[in-house]
Structures are given as C-alpha cells and as structure tokens.
Write an enzyme that holds these catalytic residues in place. Structure first.
Site, PDB file in Angstrom:
ATOM      1  N   HIS A   1      32.200  26.015  48.116  1.00 56.23           N
ATOM      2  CA  HIS A   1      33.643  26.021  47.898  1.00 56.23           C
ATOM      3  C   HIS A   1      34.109  27.476  47.887  1.00 56.23           C
ATOM      4  O   HIS A   1      33.362  28.387  47.501  1.00 56.23           O
ATOM      5  CB  HIS A   1      33.987  25.378  46.560  1.00 56.23           C
ATOM      6  CG  HIS A   1      33.790  23.903  46.525  1.00 56.23           C
ATOM      7  ND1 HIS A   1      34.468  23.094  45.649  1.00 56.23           N
ATOM      8  CD2 HIS A   1      32.982  23.076  47.241  1.00 56.23           C
ATOM      9  CE1 HIS A   1      34.096  21.836  45.824  1.00 56.23           C
ATOM     10  NE2 HIS A   1      33.190  21.805  46.781  1.00 56.23           N
TER      11      HIS A   1
ATOM     12  N   GLU B   1      35.988  29.183  45.923  1.00 56.64           N
ATOM     13  CA  GLU B   1      35.911  29.868  44.637  1.00 56.64           C
ATOM     14  C   GLU B   1      34.497  30.336  44.325  1.00 56.64           C
ATOM     15  O   GLU B   1      34.280  31.477  43.899  1.00 56.64           O
ATOM     16  CB  GLU B   1      36.377  28.959  43.488  1.00 56.64           C
ATOM     17  CG  GLU B   1      37.772  28.433  43.617  1.00 56.64           C
ATOM     18  CD  GLU B   1      37.814  27.049  44.271  1.00 56.64           C
ATOM     19  OE1 GLU B   1      37.247  26.861  45.373  1.00 56.64           O
ATOM     20  OE2 GLU B   1      38.434  26.157  43.675  1.00 56.64           O
TER      21      GLU B   1
ATOM     22  N   CYS C   1      38.074  22.376  41.342  1.00 54.19           N
ATOM     23  CA  CYS C   1      37.388  21.145  40.944  1.00 54.19           C
ATOM     24  C   CYS C   1      36.524  21.437  39.701  1.00 54.19           C
ATOM     25  O   CYS C   1      36.428  22.591  39.269  1.00 54.19           O
ATOM     26  CB  CYS C   1      36.515  20.660  42.099  1.00 54.19           C
ATOM     27  SG  CYS C   1      35.058  21.704  42.392  1.00 54.19           S
TER      28      CYS C   1
ATOM     29  N   CYS D   1      33.910  24.272  40.316  1.00 54.61           N
ATOM     30  CA  CYS D   1      34.499  25.605  40.426  1.00 54.61           C
ATOM     31  C   CYS D   1      35.093  26.077  39.101  1.00 54.61           C
ATOM     32  O   CYS D   1      34.960  27.249  38.738  1.00 54.61           O
ATOM     33  CB  CYS D   1      35.546  25.625  41.533  1.00 54.61           C
ATOM     34  SG  CYS D   1      34.797  25.364  43.171  1.00 54.61           S
TER      35      CYS D   1
END
Length: 150
Positions: free
Chosen positions: A52, A54, A82, A85
C-alpha cells in the site's frame, strides 16, 4: 509546505498507479516542510499484499531518515488508511496524518475503525481529514468506473 501542497503531490503520485493496474492511492511523507518519501499503491505491480502507498512511503521515509520513529513526520495520503496502514502509522509513531477521501468500507482512521485515536494503543497521531477529498474521490471513481467497463 501546506497540507494542500502535500496532497497535490500525493494526488500526482496516485495518478501513476493505474499504469500498472493498481488502485490510485498516493502517499507522501513530509518532514520539516520537505517531501522525504513519495509512493503509490503497488500491490498488482509487485504481487505484495502489503504494498500500500502508506506502507511503502513509511519504509522509504525511515530509510531516508535513518530511523523508524517518525514523530516529526506528516503522512499525507489520498485515501483514508486501512487497518494495516493505520497500524503502521501508529507503530512508526507518525506525528500527523492528513488524508483526502474517507473510506467507509475499510477506513481505520474514523470511518469504520479509529486506530489513530484509540487510547489503548501506545501512540495517537494527529489526524486531519478531507484535504482535497473531492479530487481524491474523483480519481478513485474514474479508476473503478473504467474497471467496470472492462
């Protein structure tokens, strides 16, 4: 660098993700007014479920700064993080989180869960929401509209 300026950089980063089939989410890490890391989603590109924006940006920032504690960092991301993260933000002791669009299906910073404001955890970053949310939302909507047509 303002939050709006940093979000513009995150949006530009997000726009690169669809070129390799990834959802357009971008993140930048800002320390002392300068971007030290900038990434977009790469799950499809790498086959890595943790890729992801992040998480990738946090890894790059820690490497660039030579430390894992990022208490002086602001992470700016186009979509609400999410649970994975948000957990990484807490674990990295990030000072501030700025995000654009909320994520009612998986958001863990206020929408579905609120890991960044849970007093049971060892850290609570300051959270700023809704920065250029319409721009971030439009980018995601366009991406998924295109996927439905395929």
């Amino acid at each position: 660098m303002t939050d709006d300026d940093a979000m513009a950089a995150a949006l530009a980063e997000a726009a690169a993700a669809p070129a390799h089939g990834d959802v357009p989410v971008g993140a930048v890490v800002v320390v002392d007014g300068r971007v030290v890391a900038s990434r977009h989603n790469e799950r499809e590109l790498t086959g890595d479920p943790t890729a992801h924006a992040e998480v990738l940006a946090l890894r790059d920032a820690a490497s660039a700064l030579g430390r894992w504690r990022l208490d002086d960092a602001t992470v700016v991301v186009t979509l609400e993080p999410c649970p994975m993260c948000a957990g990484a933000l807490v674990a990295g002791r990030v000072g501030r989180l700025v995000f654009g669009a909320p994520d009612p299906k998986a958001g863990a910073c206020g929408s579905l869960y609120n890991l960044c404001a849970d007093p049971r955890l060892n850290h609570e970053p300051v959270v700023v929401t809704g920065v250029r949310a319409d721009d971030a939302s439009d980018l995601l909507t366009s991406f998924f509209r295109g996927r439905r047509r395929e």
